[in-house]
Design a protein around this motif. Structure first.
Motif, short mmCIF file in Angstrom:
data_model
loop_
_atom_site.label_atom_id
_atom_site.label_comp_id
_atom_site.label_asym_id
_atom_site.label_seq_id
_atom_site.Cartn_x
_atom_site.Cartn_y
_atom_site.Cartn_z
N UNK A 1 63.68 9.71 26.44
CA UNK A 1 62.99 10.88 25.89
C UNK A 1 63.92 11.68 24.99
N UNK A 2 65.17 11.83 25.41
CA UNK A 2 66.14 12.57 24.61
C UNK A 2 66.42 11.88 23.28
N UNK A 3 66.61 10.55 23.34
CA UNK A 3 66.85 9.78 22.10
C UNK A 3 65.66 9.91 21.17
N UNK A 4 64.46 9.76 21.71
CA UNK A 4 63.24 9.89 20.90
C UNK A 4 63.15 11.28 20.26
N UNK A 5 63.43 12.32 21.05
CA UNK A 5 63.30 13.69 20.56
C UNK A 5 64.28 13.96 19.42
N UNK A 6 65.49 13.46 19.53
CA UNK A 6 66.49 13.68 18.48
C UNK A 6 66.10 12.97 17.19
N UNK A 7 65.64 11.73 17.31
CA UNK A 7 65.24 10.97 16.12
C UNK A 7 64.06 11.64 15.43
N UNK A 8 63.02 11.90 16.20
CA UNK A 8 61.79 12.46 15.63
C UNK A 8 62.01 13.89 15.14
N UNK A 9 62.71 14.71 15.93
CA UNK A 9 62.92 16.10 15.55
C UNK A 9 63.71 16.25 14.27
N UNK A 10 64.79 15.48 14.13
CA UNK A 10 65.61 15.56 12.93
C UNK A 10 64.86 15.01 11.71
N UNK A 11 64.06 13.95 11.93
CA UNK A 11 63.24 13.40 10.86
C UNK A 11 62.22 14.45 10.40
N UNK A 12 61.67 15.22 11.33
CA UNK A 12 60.72 16.28 11.00
C UNK A 12 61.36 17.33 10.10
N UNK A 13 62.58 17.74 10.44
CA UNK A 13 63.26 18.73 9.63
C UNK A 13 63.51 18.22 8.22
N UNK A 14 63.84 16.94 8.12
CA UNK A 14 64.05 16.34 6.80
C UNK A 14 62.76 16.39 5.98
N UNK A 15 61.65 16.01 6.59
CA UNK A 15 60.36 16.01 5.88
C UNK A 15 59.99 17.43 5.47
N UNK A 16 60.20 18.38 6.37
CA UNK A 16 59.85 19.77 6.10
C UNK A 16 60.65 20.33 4.92
#
Length: 271
Positions: free
Chosen positions: A52-67
């Motif tokens: 869950x932690x690995x998933x959250x870091x990947x997805x969360x950082x990708x979200x910031x990039x898109x934003x």
């Protein structure tokens, strides 16, 4: 759902299973030698939370990039080019399916109705993003909330390893968890809902159709209610940790003062 999205979701689902069964135990043993001393039921949840932690870091950082850099999504939040967002959402859907299966198989030890409601609401809304490519900005905005997950999981790791609540690392993580959870899940609500309300009555909103509109609004309301409940629990827990840490510090200072007084008394008696 297009074949590409199906492939990504299926690949994500398999990938998380592989990470759970292979990488997580090996990594956990290397990071924490006491991992091997935990009971099997704790191993299952430990591995799940590490994934869950690995998933959250990947997805969360990708979200910031898109934003920050995806102009197509930010310029048209309802119908902008969803390519990058769909990839991120597909990865998340794969993880959510994996986690639901894990909860179902270990309900007696890991079951949590709030998590199930959260996952089902998210899957319901993200299904429209994958199948129709709609609402990419709003889907991406919701996924930023994953950035609080590593801190939540770390709190569980400390508890599993029986760290005292007064431990400095536990206190620091608890405060960080409370602050980050508030910032990415609660503080963003006014901005998010202002963006939602600004689309009402527009041509883009009408093009969505009632199905997507209902899925979007109801899932967001459900997720925000859950986040508010969790925020209350986290804040209460953080207060208890800080109060306990302060009380223990005061007790330690009192004991140190008592020892010092006894030492002085002993020295004076010897003189």
């Amino acid at each position: 759902m297009e074949m590409r999205e199906l492939t990504v979701v299926a690949g994500s689902f398999v990938g998380f299973q592989l990470l759970f069964s292979v990488a997580s135990p090996l990594l956990s043993s290397a990071i924490s030698p006491t991992y091997g001393l935990l009971p099997p039921t704790k191993h299952t949840e430990w591995n799940s939370r590490l994934v869950s932690t690995v998933h959250a870091l990947i997805v969360g950082l990708f979200c910031l990039y898109i934003l920050c850099f995806d102009e197509a999504v930010n310029s048209n939040p309802v119908w902008g080019d969803p390519s990058m967002v769909k990839l991120n959402v597909a990865i998340t859907c794969g993880y959510l399916l994996y986690d639901l299966l894990l909860l179902a198989c270990n309900w007696s030890t890991m079951g949590d109705r709030f998590f199930v409601c959260h996952h089902l609401a998210a899957l319901y809304a993200y299904g429209y993003v994958l199948t129709r490519g709609v609402l990419p900005y709003f889907a991406n905005f919701r996924l930023i909330s994953e950035l609080s997950t590593p801190f939540v999981n770390q709190r569980w790791f400390f508890e599993a390893l029986k760290y005292p609540r007064s431990n400095r690392m536990v206190v620091v993580n608890g405060v960080a968890m409370t602050v980050v959870f508030f910032l990415v899940r609660i503080a963003v609500m006014p901005s998010y809902w202002a963006s939602v309300f600004s689309t009402f009555g527009t041509e883009d909103f009408e093009r969505l159709g009632s199905g997507a509109q209902v899925a979007w609004i109801t899932s967001c309301v459900a997720l925000d209610i859950l986040n508010t409940i969790w925020m209350f629990k986290i804040t209460r827990g953080c207060y208890k940790v800080l109060a306990g840490s302060k009380a223990q510090k005061g007790q330690e200072q009192a004991e140190a003062s008592t020892r010092s007084d006894k030492k002085k008394h002993a020295n004076n008696h010897a003189d």
